[in-house]
Design a protein around this motif. Structure first.
Motif, short mmCIF file in Angstrom:
data_model
loop_
_atom_site.label_atom_id
_atom_site.label_comp_id
_atom_site.label_asym_id
_atom_site.label_seq_id
_atom_site.Cartn_x
_atom_site.Cartn_y
_atom_site.Cartn_z
N MET A 1 0.76 -1.27 0.01
CA MET A 1 -0.04 -0.22 -0.03
C MET A 1 0.91 1.18 0.17
O MET A 1 0.41 1.99 -0.52
N ALA A 2 2.06 1.27 0.70
CA ALA A 2 2.99 2.35 0.71
C ALA A 2 3.34 2.60 -0.80
O ALA A 2 3.39 3.74 -1.05
N ARG A 3 3.94 1.59 -1.23
CA ARG A 3 4.35 1.55 -2.58
C ARG A 3 3.61 1.96 -3.65
O ARG A 3 3.57 2.99 -4.20
N HIS A 4 2.26 1.69 -3.27
CA HIS A 4 1.19 2.30 -4.14
C HIS A 4 0.90 3.76 -4.10
O HIS A 4 0.79 4.58 -4.89
N LEU B 1 1.29 7.06 -6.46
CA LEU B 1 0.09 8.19 -6.89
C LEU B 1 0.68 9.54 -6.51
O LEU B 1 -0.46 10.10 -6.76
N GLY B 2 1.71 9.62 -5.69
CA GLY B 2 2.27 10.96 -5.69
C GLY B 2 1.94 11.46 -4.15
O GLY B 2 1.74 12.56 -3.92
N ARG C 1 -8.99 -2.18 -2.14
CA ARG C 1 -8.34 -0.91 -1.26
C ARG C 1 -7.47 -0.21 -2.06
O ARG C 1 -7.52 0.96 -2.30
N LYS C 2 -6.58 -0.83 -2.85
CA LYS C 2 -5.73 -0.05 -3.75
C LYS C 2 -6.34 0.66 -4.74
O LYS C 2 -6.21 1.95 -5.40
N LYS C 3 -7.59 -0.19 -5.41
CA LYS C 3 -8.29 0.66 -6.68
C LYS C 3 -8.87 1.81 -5.77
O LYS C 3 -9.23 2.99 -6.60
N SER C 4 -9.65 1.90 -4.77
CA SER C 4 -10.23 2.91 -4.00
C SER C 4 -9.40 3.92 -4.03
O SER C 4 -9.74 5.22 -4.10
N LEU C 5 -8.03 3.69 -3.39
CA LEU C 5 -6.92 4.89 -3.36
C LEU C 5 -6.78 5.48 -4.48
O LEU C 5 -6.67 6.65 -4.62
N THR C 6 -6.86 4.59 -5.50
CA THR C 6 -6.43 5.27 -7.05
C THR C 6 -7.51 6.34 -7.54
O THR C 6 -7.33 6.98 -7.94
N ALA D 1 -9.75 11.59 -8.25
CA ALA D 1 -10.78 12.29 -8.03
C ALA D 1 -10.34 13.88 -7.38
O ALA D 1 -10.77 14.81 -7.89
N PHE D 2 -8.99 13.56 -6.36
CA PHE D 2 -8.56 14.56 -5.87
C PHE D 2 -7.80 15.45 -6.87
O PHE D 2 -7.76 16.82 -6.47
N SER D 3 -7.14 15.08 -7.75
CA SER D 3 -6.44 15.78 -8.54
C SER D 3 -7.06 16.89 -9.42
O SER D 3 -6.61 17.77 -9.86
#
Length: 337
Positions: A28-31, A35-36, A318-323, A328-330
């Motif tokens: 998750m941290a690498r992901h 994602l920046g 969970r990774k997809k949700s974060l992506t 969306a945040f960007s």
């Protein structure tokens, strides 16, 4: 511009293991790094079989070794559980291993119940000045780069001169007042205790005293995100975290449970109202829905940084949700300070 970060409680799922949870944490941290995201934090909890981050500094080292650029730290260390010198040594060691990447968020809650706190050899000090004194003592160990060891006369080795950034955590007004008085950045636990958020941010900003660390206030707000391709799927993913809160409040905490369709609607009214309160700072839905809720929250809080969290049973979901949340945040307009 508002920054984006990740808070990971390293959940242990039903049928899963601590080993798998720790491997997932590194992934998750690498992901998040890809994602920046600005930082990855984990938190100290004890005696909870559904959370694998009790040995917080060890987990931070594990995650920092698996990443390259993202800041890694504690959100937070419950300082009353520890001697400040021990934390200075632990985080001084982490800074020596991963220079310029280590954060140290400090809280005053036990991260456990009283029985577990006693097993930790914690002294339940009722003095309201105990935590502020411990924070100042800890700062002195990091600052004590000279042979005298700073204000205590003790030199932390490792620790003296370490580039560890300290943050004050809180879910009430106490932390806001302390962070303001010491001129430190402040992180509010709105992802599970949002009631005092607005008042705490107002106090922090109004009373902030510039310091060697910070010229002006810097506020981080916790925020839950459950994002998926459809609103129905996002609600389904969110049910695992909802089950965890219901289990915790009913005195039966455990491992993270698989999602259940229609779970929220099946609850008695009192539990539904409880979830509405503790999870008020939450966006659940598609990218467009998440974007709207994030924008409204940033408008309301003027947060310098959001630290996202979510307890989702399936690691890839969970990774997809974060992506989805990052994308969306960007597209979300940022609020000027």
């Amino acid at each position: 511009m508002t920054k984006l970060s990740l808070l990971d409680l390293v959940p242990v799922t039903e049928g899963g293991s601590v080993s798998q949870s720790l491997a997932n944490a590194a992934d998750m941290a690498r992901h998040a790094e890809h994602l920046g995201f600005t930082r990855y934090w984990t938190a100290e909890h004890h005696g909870m079989e559904g959370i694998a981050s009790a040995a917080t500094s060890v987990v931070i080292g594990h995650v920092a070794a698996a990443t390259a650029t993202i800041r890694v730290g504690a959100g937070g260390i419950m300082l009353p559980n520890h001697a400040p010198l021990v934390i200075a040594e632990q985080f001084g060691t982490l800074d020596a291993l991963f220079p310029g990447r280590i954060d140290l968020g400090l809280g005053r809650a036990p991260g456990s119940d009283q029985r577990v706190a006693a097993a930790l050899r914690r002294t339940l000090d009722s003095d309201p000045n105990a935590f502020p004194r411990d924070v100042v003592e800890l700062q002195s160990y990091f600052a004590g780069a000279d042979s005298s060891g700073g204000r205590t006369g003790i030199r932390a080795t490792p620790g003296a001169g370490a580039d560890v950034r300290i943050y004050i955590l809180g879910s009430s007004l106490f932390g806001a007042q302390l962070a303001a008085a010491l001129g430190l950045p402040y992180a509010f636990a709105s992802h599970f205790a949002p009631a005092a958020l607005d008042e705490a941010l107002a106090i922090y900003r109004e009373r902030f005293e510039p310091s060697e660390v910070l010229d002006e206030p810097y506020a981080i707000c916790g925020f839950n995100v459950f994002a998926a391709d459809s609103e129905e799927e996002a609600e389904y993913l969110a049910s695992s975290m909802q089950q965890s809160f219901v289990a915790l409040r009913s005195g039966h905490p455990g491992k993270l449970k698989p999602p259940v369709r229609g779970y929220r609607e099946s609850l008695p009214p009192q539990y539904g109202q409880m979830l509405d309160g503790v999870l008020a700072a939450t966006a659940t839905g598609t990218a467009d829905q998440v974007q709207g809720k994030v924008a409204a929250f940033v408008d309301r809080t003027r947060a310098d940084e959001l630290i996202l969290t979510s307890a989702i049973f399936d690691h890839e979901a969970r990774k997809k949700s974060l992506t989805i949340a990052a994308e969306a945040f960007s597209d979300t307009p940022r609020i000027a300070p």
